[in-house]
Scaffold this motif. Structure first.
Motif, PDB file in Angstrom:
ATOM      1  N   SER A  86       1.250  19.812  25.228  1.00  0.00           N
ATOM      2  CA  SER A  86      -0.103  19.292  25.831  1.00  0.00           C
ATOM      3  C   SER A  86      -1.119  20.532  26.276  1.00  0.00           C
ATOM      4  CB  SER A  86       0.082  18.267  26.967  1.00  0.00           C
ATOM      5  OG  SER A  86       0.692  17.308  26.721  1.00  0.00           O
ATOM      6  N   ALA A  87      -0.638  21.358  26.748  1.00  0.00           N
ATOM      7  CA  ALA A  87      -1.487  22.498  27.425  1.00  0.00           C
ATOM      8  C   ALA A  87      -1.853  23.338  25.963  1.00  0.00           C
ATOM      9  CB  ALA A  87      -0.565  23.579  28.046  1.00  0.00           C
ATOM     10  N   SER A  88      -1.072  23.318  25.080  1.00  0.00           N
ATOM     11  CA  SER A  88      -1.534  24.227  23.811  1.00  0.00           C
ATOM     12  C   SER A  88      -2.575  23.319  23.199  1.00  0.00           C
ATOM     13  CB  SER A  88      -0.354  24.377  22.736  1.00  0.00           C
ATOM     14  OG  SER A  88      -0.723  24.752  21.681  1.00  0.00           O
ATOM     15  N   ASN A  89      -2.366  22.091  23.050  1.00  0.00           N
ATOM     16  CA  ASN A  89      -3.591  21.140  22.317  1.00  0.00           C
ATOM     17  C   ASN A  89      -4.674  21.013  23.303  1.00  0.00           C
ATOM     18  OD1 ASN A  89      -1.722  20.129  20.380  1.00  0.00           O
ATOM     19  ND2 ASN A  89      -1.130  18.422  21.387  1.00  0.00           N
ATOM     20  N   ALA A  90      -4.716  21.144  24.645  1.00  0.00           N
ATOM     21  CA  ALA A  90      -5.656  21.412  25.270  1.00  0.00           C
ATOM     22  C   ALA A  90      -6.629  22.710  25.156  1.00  0.00           C
ATOM     23  CB  ALA A  90      -5.414  21.248  26.926  1.00  0.00           C
ATOM     24  N   ALA A  91      -5.921  23.507  25.175  1.00  0.00           N
ATOM     25  CA  ALA A  91      -6.430  25.024  24.759  1.00  0.00           C
ATOM     26  C   ALA A  91      -6.943  24.936  23.590  1.00  0.00           C
ATOM     27  CB  ALA A  91      -5.160  25.949  25.012  1.00  0.00           C
ATOM     28  N   ALA A 131      10.405  17.207  28.967  1.00  0.00           N
ATOM     29  CA  ALA A 131       9.196  17.117  29.663  1.00  0.00           C
ATOM     30  C   ALA A 131       8.409  18.326  29.840  1.00  0.00           C
ATOM     31  CB  ALA A 131       9.325  16.666  31.035  1.00  0.00           C
ATOM     32  N   ALA A 132       9.017  19.541  29.843  1.00  0.00           N
ATOM     33  CA  ALA A 132       8.420  20.730  30.065  1.00  0.00           C
ATOM     34  C   ALA A 132       8.075  21.319  28.412  1.00  0.00           C
ATOM     35  CB  ALA A 132       9.564  21.816  30.290  1.00  0.00           C
ATOM     36  N   SER A 133       8.768  20.819  27.568  1.00  0.00           N
ATOM     37  CA  SER A 133       8.120  20.961  26.121  1.00  0.00           C
ATOM     38  C   SER A 133       6.979  20.200  26.062  1.00  0.00           C
ATOM     39  CB  SER A 133       9.371  20.685  25.319  1.00  0.00           C
ATOM     40  OG  SER A 133       8.820  20.858  23.850  1.00  0.00           O
ATOM     41  N   SER A 134       7.110  18.858  26.444  1.00  0.00           N
ATOM     42  CA  SER A 134       5.841  18.061  26.396  1.00  0.00           C
ATOM     43  C   SER A 134       4.450  18.573  27.067  1.00  0.00           C
ATOM     44  CB  SER A 134       6.125  16.668  26.749  1.00  0.00           C
ATOM     45  OG  SER A 134       5.038  15.973  26.820  1.00  0.00           O
ATOM     46  N   VAL A 135       4.773  19.015  28.258  1.00  0.00           N
ATOM     47  CA  VAL A 135       3.649  19.826  28.921  1.00  0.00           C
ATOM     48  C   VAL A 135       3.019  21.071  28.136  1.00  0.00           C
ATOM     49  CG1 VAL A 135       3.238  20.978  31.166  1.00  0.00           C
ATOM     50  CG2 VAL A 135       4.457  18.972  31.285  1.00  0.00           C
TER      51      VAL A 135
END
Length: 102
Positions: A81-86, A74-78
């Motif tokens: 996701s944060a990297s993709n959002a950035a 879950a932490a890796s997924s978050v």
């Protein structure tokens, strides 16, 4: 039942009486201990208890490992996701900058 035989003799001076008894055999007392089945049953019960406790301890350890893996995933997924959002925000900012500069 006991058998009894009486013999009497007299030689004029001495009277003799002999009593013979058949005791009917002897009494034999055999002290027998337990067969040991109780000890075997207790041993099997203790072994089963140890197996059950080991199963639950290993199961608990396995559940903890699965929980840790789930949290890590879950932490890796978050993070992804944060990297993709950035990246998306950066791309949007570049597009906006290009639109304004034209």
């Amino acid at each position: 039942m006991a058998t009894e035989r009486v013999t009497e003799r007299s030689d004029g001076l001495t009277n003799e009486r002999v009593v013979e008894r058949d005791g009917g055999g002897t009494t034999t007392y055999v002290d027998r201990g337990g067969s040991g089945v109780g000890g075997v049953i207790i041993g099997i019960a203790v072994l089963a208890l140890v197996a059950i406790v080991a199963f639950f301890l290993l199961s608990q350890s396995r559940n903890d490992a699965m929980r840790t893996d789930a949290v890590t995933s879950a932490a890796s997924s978050v993070a992804n996701s944060a990297s993709n959002a950035a990246e998306s925000v950066g791309d949007a900012a570049n597009s906006a900058a290009d639109s304004v500069s034209r």
